[in-house]
Write an enzyme that holds these catalytic residues in place. Structure first.
Site, PDB file in Angstrom:
ATOM      1  CG  MET A 160      -1.792  -1.670   0.733  1.00  0.00           C
ATOM      2  SD  MET A 160      -2.490  -1.115  -0.191  1.00  0.00           S
ATOM      3  CE  MET A 160      -3.208  -3.126   0.021  1.00  0.00           C
ATOM      4  CB  CYS A 161       4.348   1.996  -0.660  1.00  0.00           C
ATOM      5  SG  CYS A 161       5.232   1.499   1.521  1.00  0.00           S
ATOM      6  CG  HIS A 162       0.694   6.770  -1.645  1.00  0.00           C
ATOM      7  ND1 HIS A 162       1.067   6.397  -0.934  1.00  0.00           N
ATOM      8  CD2 HIS A 162      -0.305   7.092  -2.425  1.00  0.00           C
ATOM      9  CE1 HIS A 162      -0.464   6.657  -0.112  1.00  0.00           C
ATOM     10  NE2 HIS A 162      -1.544   7.091  -1.320  1.00  0.00           N
TER      11      HIS A 162
ATOM     12  CG  MET B 152       6.144   2.504   4.794  1.00  0.00           C
ATOM     13  SD  MET B 152       7.269   1.597   5.942  1.00  0.00           S
ATOM     14  CE  MET B 152       7.396  -0.377   5.596  1.00  0.00           C
ATOM     15  CD  GLU B 153       9.132   5.639   0.095  1.00  0.00           C
ATOM     16  OE1 GLU B 153       8.427   4.958  -0.910  1.00  0.00           O
ATOM     17  OE2 GLU B 153       9.097   5.884   1.567  1.00  0.00           O
TER      18      GLU B 153
ATOM     19  CG  ASP C  56      23.716 -12.231  -1.825  1.00  0.00           C
ATOM     20  OD1 ASP C  56      23.241 -13.781  -1.874  1.00  0.00           O
ATOM     21  OD2 ASP C  56      24.445 -11.835  -2.546  1.00  0.00           O
TER      22      ASP C  56
END
Length: 300
Positions: free
Chosen positions: A74-76, A110-111, A125
């Protein structure tokens, strides 16, 4: 506070933000990946077979920030105006910090969190062939600015006092002492920079020392940049002016970030380049008391 990510049927939806005003927004997040000391040394020495671990992790983190809307349902989809990843190599871990910026209708928390997560996963990794026991932990939002809700700085953000430093003259390197008495509305007793003004106490993080050492400057010790308190664990220059800190027995308020550099001082002559003008901070003593090596620093 109500959650707004539900429609009339109780199902998730992307929140409409079209009516909101564009504002300048920033978010800073951090986390760390713990690993064996031998793995840290391999990263430092550049002998990991996959290549330059931190360079690849930096690219991965930035790409993660740009792809956040494709990963979090739901992030823009935002137009980012900037994204940066910073690393602090510790004895048994690598701290990762992201800073993401935009001008828009919704924030970039969120970014920033995604950037840290992807950078840490990239390190895993790159290094998993030599250390599968690595642990990614403590990913958190540290600060955000902009928007209707205003600025946010994580409460109970904690660091540590590494050294208290003092000098009787201005413009010279300070000498470490085990503890110091900080006087209300004055500063460190016996220090030349104390007085009835807004820059009573100066602080600089060991993280800034690490940056200078990575540029090849050697022999850096607490006090060399004329800071009264050398700290660890909080990125000081990211704290907004007005932030209050509990440092040992004292309460201090951030009054200034950075300062004008005076050329020809003893500090620049010894070190060659001073980090204090950009990353040092200054405080005013609101409540006096003793500060000792090892004391906790807490944002309140």
């Amino acid at each position: 506070m109500e959650f707004t990510h539900f429609n009339e049927s109780g199902r998730a939806h992307m929140v409409e933000v079209g009516e909101k005003e564009d504002t300048k927004r920033t978010a800073i997040a951090k986390g760390k990946i713990k690993m064996r000391k031998e793995t840290i040394e391999k990263i430092r020495s550049g002998v990991i077979e996959k290549g330059d671990v931190l360079s690849v992790a930096q690219i991965g983190g930035i790409m993660g920030a740009k792809k956040t809307s494709e990963l979090i349902p739901m992030c823009h989809n935002l137009f980012l105006t900037g994204a940066d990843i910073r690393f602090n190599i510790l004895e048994d871990a690598i701290e990762v910090e992201s800073e993401v910026k935009t001008i828009g209708k919704t924030g970039v928390e969120m970014e920033a969190l995604t950037a840290v997560s992807i950078a840490c996963l990239t390190i895993y990794d790159m290094c998993k062939a030599v250390d599968k026991d690595m642990v990614i932990e403590d990913i958190m939002l540290i600060k955000k600015t902009g928007g209707k809700s205003g600025d946010y700085v994580r409460e109970n953000l904690k660091g540590k006092v590494l050294s208290i430093n003092i000098s009787k003259e201005k413009g010279v390197i300070k000498e470490p002492i085990k503890e110091g008495l900080f006087i209300e509305d004055f500063g460190l007793k016996g220090d030349a920079h104390s007085g009835k003004w807004h820059r009573q106490v100066s602080l600089l993080g060991i993280e800034s020392f690490d940056k200078m050492e990575n540029q090849g400057i050697e022999g850096l010790e607490p006090g060399v940049f004329a800071e009264n308190i050398t700290t660890e664990g909080i990125i000081l220059y990211e704290l907004p002016i007005g932030t209050k800190l509990i440092i040992g027995e004292t309460i201090q308020e951030v009054t200034q970030i950075g300062k004008e550099c005076h050329t020809g001082c003893a500090i620049s002559q010894k070190v060659g380049k001073c980090v204090m003008p950009k990353e040092g901070i200054f405080t005013k003593v609101l409540k006096g008391g003793v500060v000792r090596e090892g004391d906790t620093i807490e944002v309140i």
